[in-house]
Design a protein around this motif. Structure first.
Motif, PDB file in Angstrom:
ATOM      1  N   LEU A  31       0.822  -1.204   0.000  1.00  0.00           N
ATOM      2  CA  LEU A  31       0.000   0.000   0.000  1.00  0.00           C
ATOM      3  C   LEU A  31       0.857   1.255   0.000  1.00  0.00           C
ATOM      4  O   LEU A  31       0.519   2.255  -0.646  1.00  0.00           O
ATOM      5  CB  LEU A  31      -0.928  -0.001   1.224  1.00  0.00           C
ATOM      6  CG  LEU A  31      -2.103  -0.973   1.147  1.00  0.00           C
ATOM      7  CD1 LEU A  31      -2.843  -1.017   2.463  1.00  0.00           C
ATOM      8  CD2 LEU A  31      -3.046  -0.582   0.026  1.00  0.00           C
ATOM      9  N   ARG A  55       0.619   4.045  -2.655  1.00  0.00           N
ATOM     10  CA  ARG A  55       0.396   5.429  -2.261  1.00  0.00           C
ATOM     11  C   ARG A  55       1.518   6.304  -2.827  1.00  0.00           C
ATOM     12  O   ARG A  55       1.275   7.401  -3.308  1.00  0.00           O
ATOM     13  CB  ARG A  55       0.357   5.525  -0.738  1.00  0.00           C
ATOM     14  CG  ARG A  55       0.034   6.932  -0.273  1.00  0.00           C
ATOM     15  CD  ARG A  55       0.014   7.037   1.220  1.00  0.00           C
ATOM     16  NE  ARG A  55      -1.307   6.699   1.677  1.00  0.00           N
ATOM     17  CZ  ARG A  55      -1.603   6.394   2.917  1.00  0.00           C
ATOM     18  NH1 ARG A  55      -0.657   6.325   3.810  1.00  0.00           N
ATOM     19  NH2 ARG A  55      -2.819   6.152   3.270  1.00  0.00           N
ATOM     20  N   LEU A  86      -7.053   4.661  -1.742  1.00  0.00           N
ATOM     21  CA  LEU A  86      -5.939   3.934  -1.137  1.00  0.00           C
ATOM     22  C   LEU A  86      -6.041   3.988   0.386  1.00  0.00           C
ATOM     23  O   LEU A  86      -5.792   2.993   1.070  1.00  0.00           O
ATOM     24  CB  LEU A  86      -4.606   4.505  -1.593  1.00  0.00           C
ATOM     25  CG  LEU A  86      -4.226   4.238  -3.043  1.00  0.00           C
ATOM     26  CD1 LEU A  86      -2.948   4.983  -3.398  1.00  0.00           C
ATOM     27  CD2 LEU A  86      -4.066   2.755  -3.294  1.00  0.00           C
TER      28      LEU A  86
END
Length: 150
Positions: free
Chosen positions: A20, A24, A39
């Protein structure tokens, strides 16, 4: 086993958070077509799921601990049961021996009563014989007095 699952969960959460983070980072550089809010929502969802998994893991650890405690109590109960069975066996043997001894005592008492009865009969017979002999002696003395007086 539970500790292994905890370690595996930690590694997977770390991997997801890195993924993630990369997503991001890519989104902030303009390389991703997904907005930050989406996200962030995925991060929040994964964080929530990870928290729930940790709670379930803690529950599993608690259950495992309780199971271990119950297993120990069961072993204690089985040990106590085995000792109780042994004690019951010894009591049964003692009861059998007591019954045997009681039977022996009854037999001895019966023999003693028979002997006492025999002795009493012998004593009565001897007393009767002595009375007969005394009566004969008395008779003989009486006859001798009569002869002497004449």
């Amino acid at each position: 086993e539970i500790d292994g699952l905890d370690e595996q969960l930690s590694m997977e959460m770390s991997d997801m958070l890195q993924d993630l983070s990369h997503l991001r980072g890519g989104a902030s550089k303009g390389g991703s077509s997904r907005p930050d809010s989406e996200l962030q929502q995925e991060v929040d969802t994964l964080t929530t799921l990870a928290g729930e998994l940790r709670l379930r893991l803690q529950d599993a650890q608690t259950v495992a601990s309780e199971n271990q405690y119950l297993k120990e109590r069961l072993e204690d109960a089985q040990d106590t049961y085995a000792k109780t069975q042994l004690a019951l066996g010894l009591c049964s043997e003692s009861a059998t021996e007591m019954s045997r001894l009681e039977e022996e005592m009854r037999e001895k008492d019966s023999k003693m009563q028979e002997m006492e009865l025999l002795m009493a009969r012998t004593a009565l017979d001897s007393a009767a014989e002595l009375r007969k002999q005394r009566a004969k002696c008395d008779q003989s003395l009486l006859e001798q007095r009569v002869l002497y007086d004449e």
